[in-house]
Scaffold this motif. Structure first.
Motif, PDB file in Angstrom:
ATOM      1  N   THR A 107       0.840  -1.200   0.000  1.00  0.00           N
ATOM      2  CA  THR A 107       0.000   0.000   0.000  1.00  0.00           C
ATOM      3  C   THR A 107       0.872   1.245   0.000  1.00  0.00           C
ATOM      4  O   THR A 107       1.660   1.463   0.921  1.00  0.00           O
ATOM      5  CB  THR A 107      -0.925   0.013   1.226  1.00  0.00           C
ATOM      6  OG1 THR A 107      -1.762  -1.157   1.194  1.00  0.00           O
ATOM      7  CG2 THR A 107      -1.813   1.253   1.224  1.00  0.00           C
ATOM      8  N   VAL A 108       0.727   2.074  -1.035  1.00  0.00           N
ATOM      9  CA  VAL A 108       1.542   3.281  -1.155  1.00  0.00           C
ATOM     10  C   VAL A 108       0.740   4.545  -0.830  1.00  0.00           C
ATOM     11  O   VAL A 108       1.291   5.639  -0.779  1.00  0.00           O
ATOM     12  CB  VAL A 108       2.154   3.399  -2.569  1.00  0.00           C
ATOM     13  CG1 VAL A 108       3.120   2.250  -2.820  1.00  0.00           C
ATOM     14  CG2 VAL A 108       1.074   3.436  -3.641  1.00  0.00           C
ATOM     15  N   GLY A 109      -0.565   4.393  -0.587  1.00  0.00           N
ATOM     16  CA  GLY A 109      -1.391   5.543  -0.238  1.00  0.00           C
ATOM     17  C   GLY A 109      -2.820   5.125   0.034  1.00  0.00           C
ATOM     18  O   GLY A 109      -3.259   4.041  -0.371  1.00  0.00           O
ATOM     19  N   THR A 110      -3.542   5.983   0.746  1.00  0.00           N
ATOM     20  CA  THR A 110      -4.956   5.737   1.026  1.00  0.00           C
ATOM     21  C   THR A 110      -5.742   7.021   0.769  1.00  0.00           C
ATOM     22  O   THR A 110      -5.171   8.114   0.729  1.00  0.00           O
ATOM     23  CB  THR A 110      -5.181   5.295   2.487  1.00  0.00           C
ATOM     24  OG1 THR A 110      -4.732   6.328   3.363  1.00  0.00           O
ATOM     25  CG2 THR A 110      -4.439   4.003   2.792  1.00  0.00           C
ATOM     26  N   TYR A 111      -7.064   6.859   0.631  1.00  0.00           N
ATOM     27  CA  TYR A 111      -7.924   8.019   0.434  1.00  0.00           C
ATOM     28  C   TYR A 111      -9.281   7.744   1.070  1.00  0.00           C
ATOM     29  O   TYR A 111      -9.602   6.617   1.431  1.00  0.00           O
ATOM     30  CB  TYR A 111      -8.094   8.332  -1.051  1.00  0.00           C
ATOM     31  CG  TYR A 111      -8.852   7.268  -1.822  1.00  0.00           C
ATOM     32  CD1 TYR A 111     -10.239   7.357  -2.004  1.00  0.00           C
ATOM     33  CD2 TYR A 111      -8.182   6.167  -2.350  1.00  0.00           C
ATOM     34  CE1 TYR A 111     -10.931   6.371  -2.703  1.00  0.00           C
ATOM     35  CE2 TYR A 111      -8.866   5.189  -3.045  1.00  0.00           C
ATOM     36  CZ  TYR A 111     -10.234   5.298  -3.219  1.00  0.00           C
ATOM     37  OH  TYR A 111     -10.920   4.315  -3.896  1.00  0.00           O
ATOM     38  N   GLY A 112     -10.084   8.806   1.206  1.00  0.00           N
ATOM     39  CA  GLY A 112     -11.437   8.684   1.745  1.00  0.00           C
ATOM     40  C   GLY A 112     -11.470   8.761   3.259  1.00  0.00           C
ATOM     41  O   GLY A 112     -10.434   8.842   3.908  1.00  0.00           O
ATOM     42  N   PRO A 113     -12.680   8.703   3.828  1.00  0.00           N
ATOM     43  CA  PRO A 113     -13.954   8.600   3.103  1.00  0.00           C
ATOM     44  C   PRO A 113     -14.397   9.908   2.425  1.00  0.00           C
ATOM     45  O   PRO A 113     -15.335   9.905   1.653  1.00  0.00           O
ATOM     46  CB  PRO A 113     -14.944   8.204   4.192  1.00  0.00           C
ATOM     47  CG  PRO A 113     -14.364   8.779   5.440  1.00  0.00           C
ATOM     48  CD  PRO A 113     -12.874   8.678   5.283  1.00  0.00           C
ATOM     49  N   GLU A 114     -13.726  11.015   2.716  1.00  0.00           N
ATOM     50  CA  GLU A 114     -14.079  12.280   2.063  1.00  0.00           C
ATOM     51  C   GLU A 114     -13.636  12.234   0.601  1.00  0.00           C
ATOM     52  O   GLU A 114     -12.774  11.439   0.221  1.00  0.00           O
ATOM     53  CB  GLU A 114     -13.417  13.455   2.780  1.00  0.00           C
ATOM     54  CG  GLU A 114     -11.908  13.463   2.731  1.00  0.00           C
ATOM     55  CD  GLU A 114     -11.256  12.560   3.754  1.00  0.00           C
ATOM     56  OE1 GLU A 114     -10.042  12.308   3.628  1.00  0.00           O
ATOM     57  OE2 GLU A 114     -11.956  12.088   4.671  1.00  0.00           O
ATOM     58  N   PRO A 115     -14.216  13.059  -0.277  1.00  0.00           N
ATOM     59  CA  PRO A 115     -13.838  13.072  -1.691  1.00  0.00           C
ATOM     60  C   PRO A 115     -12.354  13.373  -1.879  1.00  0.00           C
ATOM     61  O   PRO A 115     -11.726  14.050  -1.054  1.00  0.00           O
ATOM     62  CB  PRO A 115     -14.708  14.199  -2.272  1.00  0.00           C
ATOM     63  CG  PRO A 115     -15.880  14.302  -1.345  1.00  0.00           C
ATOM     64  CD  PRO A 115     -15.336  13.997   0.017  1.00  0.00           C
ATOM     65  N   VAL A 116     -11.807  12.864  -2.955  1.00  0.00           N
ATOM     66  CA  VAL A 116     -10.397  13.091  -3.269  1.00  0.00           C
ATOM     67  C   VAL A 116     -10.224  14.501  -3.819  1.00  0.00           C
ATOM     68  O   VAL A 116     -10.817  14.858  -4.842  1.00  0.00           O
ATOM     69  CB  VAL A 116      -9.894  12.050  -4.299  1.00  0.00           C
ATOM     70  CG1 VAL A 116      -8.433  12.320  -4.639  1.00  0.00           C
ATOM     71  CG2 VAL A 116     -10.056  10.639  -3.753  1.00  0.00           C
ATOM     72  N   THR A 117      -9.426  15.298  -3.143  1.00  0.00           N
ATOM     73  CA  THR A 117      -9.161  16.672  -3.573  1.00  0.00           C
ATOM     74  C   THR A 117      -8.105  16.669  -4.685  1.00  0.00           C
ATOM     75  O   THR A 117      -7.375  15.679  -4.853  1.00  0.00           O
ATOM     76  CB  THR A 117      -8.648  17.516  -2.403  1.00  0.00           C
ATOM     77  OG1 THR A 117      -7.385  16.974  -1.968  1.00  0.00           O
ATOM     78  CG2 THR A 117      -9.637  17.502  -1.236  1.00  0.00           C
ATOM     79  N   PRO A 118      -7.985  17.761  -5.431  1.00  0.00           N
ATOM     80  CA  PRO A 118      -6.930  17.829  -6.453  1.00  0.00           C
ATOM     81  C   PRO A 118      -5.535  17.583  -5.870  1.00  0.00           C
ATOM     82  O   PRO A 118      -4.700  16.926  -6.511  1.00  0.00           O
ATOM     83  CB  PRO A 118      -7.074  19.255  -6.993  1.00  0.00           C
ATOM     84  CG  PRO A 118      -8.540  19.569  -6.818  1.00  0.00           C
ATOM     85  CD  PRO A 118      -8.904  18.924  -5.510  1.00  0.00           C
ATOM     86  N   ALA A 119      -5.292  18.109  -4.669  1.00  0.00           N
ATOM     87  CA  ALA A 119      -3.982  17.908  -4.048  1.00  0.00           C
ATOM     88  C   ALA A 119      -3.760  16.433  -3.713  1.00  0.00           C
ATOM     89  O   ALA A 119      -2.668  15.887  -3.919  1.00  0.00           O
ATOM     90  CB  ALA A 119      -3.877  18.755  -2.779  1.00  0.00           C
ATOM     91  N   LYS A 120      -4.798  15.783  -3.200  1.00  0.00           N
ATOM     92  CA  LYS A 120      -4.693  14.358  -2.863  1.00  0.00           C
ATOM     93  C   LYS A 120      -4.533  13.534  -4.132  1.00  0.00           C
ATOM     94  O   LYS A 120      -3.765  12.556  -4.165  1.00  0.00           O
ATOM     95  CB  LYS A 120      -5.947  13.910  -2.103  1.00  0.00           C
ATOM     96  CG  LYS A 120      -5.854  12.499  -1.532  1.00  0.00           C
ATOM     97  CD  LYS A 120      -4.826  12.402  -0.426  1.00  0.00           C
ATOM     98  CE  LYS A 120      -4.859  11.058   0.261  1.00  0.00           C
ATOM     99  NZ  LYS A 120      -3.838  10.937   1.327  1.00  0.00           N
ATOM    100  N   LEU A 121      -5.229  13.927  -5.168  1.00  0.00           N
ATOM    101  CA  LEU A 121      -5.124  13.236  -6.450  1.00  0.00           C
ATOM    102  C   LEU A 121      -3.692  13.280  -6.971  1.00  0.00           C
ATOM    103  O   LEU A 121      -3.144  12.259  -7.421  1.00  0.00           O
ATOM    104  CB  LEU A 121      -6.074  13.886  -7.463  1.00  0.00           C
ATOM    105  CG  LEU A 121      -6.019  13.365  -8.896  1.00  0.00           C
ATOM    106  CD1 LEU A 121      -6.460  11.912  -8.947  1.00  0.00           C
ATOM    107  CD2 LEU A 121      -6.907  14.203  -9.811  1.00  0.00           C
ATOM    108  N   ALA A 122      -3.086  14.454  -6.881  1.00  0.00           N
ATOM    109  CA  ALA A 122      -1.706  14.601  -7.342  1.00  0.00           C
ATOM    110  C   ALA A 122      -0.758  13.762  -6.493  1.00  0.00           C
ATOM    111  O   ALA A 122       0.159  13.106  -7.010  1.00  0.00           O
ATOM    112  CB  ALA A 122      -1.300  16.077  -7.279  1.00  0.00           C
ATOM    113  N   GLU A 123      -1.003  13.760  -5.186  1.00  0.00           N
ATOM    114  CA  GLU A 123      -0.154  12.994  -4.263  1.00  0.00           C
ATOM    115  C   GLU A 123      -0.226  11.493  -4.568  1.00  0.00           C
ATOM    116  O   GLU A 123       0.808  10.810  -4.651  1.00  0.00           O
ATOM    117  CB  GLU A 123      -0.601  13.243  -2.828  1.00  0.00           C
ATOM    118  CG  GLU A 123       0.111  12.390  -1.783  1.00  0.00           C
ATOM    119  CD  GLU A 123      -0.584  12.440  -0.431  1.00  0.00           C
ATOM    120  OE1 GLU A 123      -0.514  11.424   0.290  1.00  0.00           O
ATOM    121  OE2 GLU A 123      -1.212  13.466  -0.115  1.00  0.00           O
ATOM    122  N   LEU A 124      -1.449  10.985  -4.740  1.00  0.00           N
ATOM    123  CA  LEU A 124      -1.618   9.550  -4.982  1.00  0.00           C
ATOM    124  C   LEU A 124      -1.120   9.153  -6.369  1.00  0.00           C
ATOM    125  O   LEU A 124      -0.507   8.094  -6.541  1.00  0.00           O
ATOM    126  CB  LEU A 124      -3.093   9.170  -4.833  1.00  0.00           C
ATOM    127  CG  LEU A 124      -3.689   9.328  -3.426  1.00  0.00           C
ATOM    128  CD1 LEU A 124      -5.180   9.010  -3.443  1.00  0.00           C
ATOM    129  CD2 LEU A 124      -2.962   8.430  -2.422  1.00  0.00           C
TER     130      LEU A 124
END
Length: 224
Positions: free
Chosen positions: A149-166
């Motif tokens: 596992t290199v990253g996790t997200y949620g339960p809140e929507p994925v923000t642009p910053a989180k999208l770039a990070e993942l």
């Protein structure tokens, strides 16, 4: 008699040895916390010995109160991580006075997990542990596959910053939560998205959840 809010609690109850299990929220309701209980639900609760619910389900206590039930309200830790599931089934077996049944199930669970883990490791693309990004409630599936596992997200929507990070992690797979999906999570990352289902079917077979997840993961890895 055990009344449960969803099939997920129902599967835990059945695994622990409960034989008379009534499920309130229909399986057709994709997001169980949004369910609005009916009068018939309250009638079922009124006859229950135990009512099982999860802390993220806002209606459980209201159901018991409205029904005037004498049932014991039991909060269940809904997590398909095998170690946590094993502990919860064992705990419920103690509450239901069905410890032997719970012990038999946990033995079956251990065997099933070992088998599926072996099959998934054999399916690793290139023989290497695949890198994955998991939704916070699908991490157990990554563990089942022996994935990294290199990253996790949620339960809140994925923000642009989180999208770039993942996306920068360049995962091979995204393990999405089928019950809370918002579509393709990393559309430009080249990752294969796998929908993981947490809730068991109407047969309340918890082991089927692991088998189904393994089947989806093997299918995805075969196409990687």
């Amino acid at each position: 008699m055990v009344v449960v809010t969803t099939t997920w609690e129902g599967a835990f109850a059945k695994a622990a040895g409960a034989e008379d299990v009534t499920v309130i929220v229909p399986q057709s309701v994709h997001h169980a916390p949004d369910y609005d209980p009916k009068p018939s639900d309250l009638a079922a609760v009124a006859k229950a010995d135990f009512v099982l619910y999860a802390p993220f389900e806002p209606y459980a206590a209201k159901i018991k109160e409205a029904a005037g039930s004498k049932a014991k309200l039991v909060e269940v830790n809904l997590d398909n991580d095998p170690a946590k599931a094993r502990a919860e089934v064992t705990r419920l077996g103690g509450l239901f006075a069905t410890k032997d049944s719970a012990a038999r199930f946990t033995k079956r669970l251990d065997g099933e997990i070992a088998t599926l883990n072996g099959e998934l490791r054999a399916a690793w693309p290139g023989g290497k542990s695949p890198s994955v990004v998991s939704q916070v409630f699908t991490g157990w599936a990554a563990g089942l596959a022996g994935a990294t596992t290199v990253g996790t997200y949620g339960p809140e929507p994925v923000t642009p910053a989180k999208l770039a990070e993942l996306s920068a992690k360049k995962p091979a797979f995204v393990l999405d939560n089928a019950h809370m999906t918002t579509g393709t999570v990393l559309p430009d990352a080249g990752a294969k998205q796998v929908e993981i289902v947490n809730y068991p079917g109407e047969d309340l077979d918890l082991l089927a959840v692991y088998r189904n997840a393994a089947a989806e993961l093997k299918k995805a890895m075969g196409k990687a």
